[in-house]
Design an enzyme around this catalytic site. Structure first.
Site, mmCIF file in Angstrom:
data_model
loop_
_atom_site.group_PDB
_atom_site.id
_atom_site.type_symbol
_atom_site.label_atom_id
_atom_site.label_comp_id
_atom_site.label_asym_id
_atom_site.label_seq_id
_atom_site.Cartn_x
_atom_site.Cartn_y
_atom_site.Cartn_z
ATOM 1 N N LEU A 63 0.536 -1.266 0.240
ATOM 2 C CA LEU A 63 0.190 0.432 0.005
ATOM 3 C C LEU A 63 1.175 1.302 0.098
ATOM 4 C CD1 LEU A 63 -3.261 0.437 0.442
ATOM 5 C CD2 LEU A 63 -2.331 1.545 2.870
ATOM 6 N N PRO A 64 1.626 2.178 -1.059
ATOM 7 C CA PRO A 64 2.199 3.073 -0.943
ATOM 8 C C PRO A 64 1.404 3.841 -1.157
ATOM 9 C CG PRO A 64 2.257 1.922 -3.045
ATOM 10 C CD PRO A 64 1.678 0.688 -2.709
ATOM 11 N N HIS A 65 1.968 4.308 -0.326
ATOM 12 C CA HIS A 65 1.294 6.121 -0.423
ATOM 13 C C HIS A 65 2.701 6.996 -0.361
ATOM 14 C CE1 HIS A 65 1.444 4.105 3.888
ATOM 15 N NE2 HIS A 65 1.897 5.661 4.010
ATOM 16 N N ALA A 66 2.019 9.261 0.486
ATOM 17 C CA ALA A 66 3.255 9.615 0.610
ATOM 18 C C ALA A 66 2.421 10.941 1.244
ATOM 19 C CB ALA A 66 2.762 10.510 -0.165
#
Length: 290
Positions: A63-66
């Site tokens: 679950l990539p995010h920034a």
């Protein structure tokens, strides 16, 4: 949750040679859906470079995010399934086949979506449907929020199918010294417990995505125990967690983040699979001696 994932952000036959390309595929899907600019994809990659593969929250799923920034126009999720899985560097959850990138327009708009996603992925049947969906419509259907959970209260089954602790039915309040002692004595344990602060922290690099996901899984367990009225769960980032650790009973996080935290002065439980009710249940039992 399907309102945050549309057919433009679903890719079922993507290819990537490494984790960076996998994140770029998921980021490009968000861009194609009009959720963000390409600069957000690079921010997601930098987050993993800085904090490690904590975004691989369960076997085969990342679950990539920034952090929210001006490149995000609306809150959205993408769903990318790779034809060949790639390694992100996670000790137990590699290789990754499904990448779901999260773009959050602010710090709160995505909370409901992550809660729904945590519930979906904790259900083996729904996870199977999601992993084997053959069309974007099937992906959206598998991600559709399940029925509301039953009210918290007495239960004959705890998360993961184990017996519910006798002290976790509302009679023992973990928010007080008396409640903690009740939870221990009711199961016949001779361990000495300390007064509970009534707070548990879930920690990730940004305090935005995976920590919120883990928070929702933890709250599902507490709901089953009947402890939701007694424990407050807050998601936070590594910097804030160091400063607040002394106010909490324990910290739940990934192995990569645990290494970055060092010794915060409060017990740290490493959770390998953020979708596992059984694993989170066991961590709570170790801390509260139930």
């Amino acid at each position: 949750m399907p309102t945050l994932v549309d057919t433009r952000s679903v890719r079922l036959h993507a290819t990537a040679s490494d984790w960076r390309e996998a994140i770029r595929e998921a980021g490009d899907a968000l861009v194609a859906a009009g959720a963000c600019a390409s600069s957000y994809t690079e921010a997601m990659i930098r987050s993993v470079e800085e904090h490690g593969p904590y975004i691989v929250l369960s076997p085969g799923l990342a679950l990539p995010h920034a952090r929210p920034d001006n490149s995000v126009t609306r809150t959205a999720l993408s769903y990318v399934r790779l034809t060949s899985p790639v390694a992100f560097g996670h000790e137990t959850n590699d290789p990754v086949r499904v990448v779901m990138a999260l773009a959050a327009a602010d710090g709160t708009a995505h909370l409901r979506a992550l809660a729904d996603l945590a519930t979906v992925l904790a259900d083996p049947q729904r996870r199977h449907r999601l992993d084997n969906a053959s069309t974007p419509a099937e992906v959206l259907d598998a991600l559709r929020p399940p029925q509301a959970r039953p009210p918290a209260g007495r239960s004959t089954e705890a998360a993961g199918g184990t017996d519910s602790p006798e002290g976790a039915d509302g009679e023992g309040d973990p928010g007080t010294a008396e409640g903690t002692a009740d939870a221990s004595s009711s199961t016949g344990s001779t361990e000495t417990t300390v007064a509970s602060t009534g707070l548990v922290l879930t920690v990730c690099g940004n305090g935005l995505g995976t920590s919120l996901f883990l928070k929702n899984t933890l709250e599902q367990v507490l709901d089953t125990w009947g402890w939701l009225p007694y424990l407050r769960v807050e998601a936070t980032d590594t910097i804030s967690a160091r400063g607040r650790a002394k106010d909490a009973d324990l910290l739940l996080t990934s192995g990569a983040i645990a290494q970055a935290l060092g010794d915060p002065g409060t017990p740290v439980e490493v959770i390998e699979d953020f979708t596992s009710l059984t694993e989170v249940d066991a961590a709570l039992r170790r801390t509260y001696a139930v």
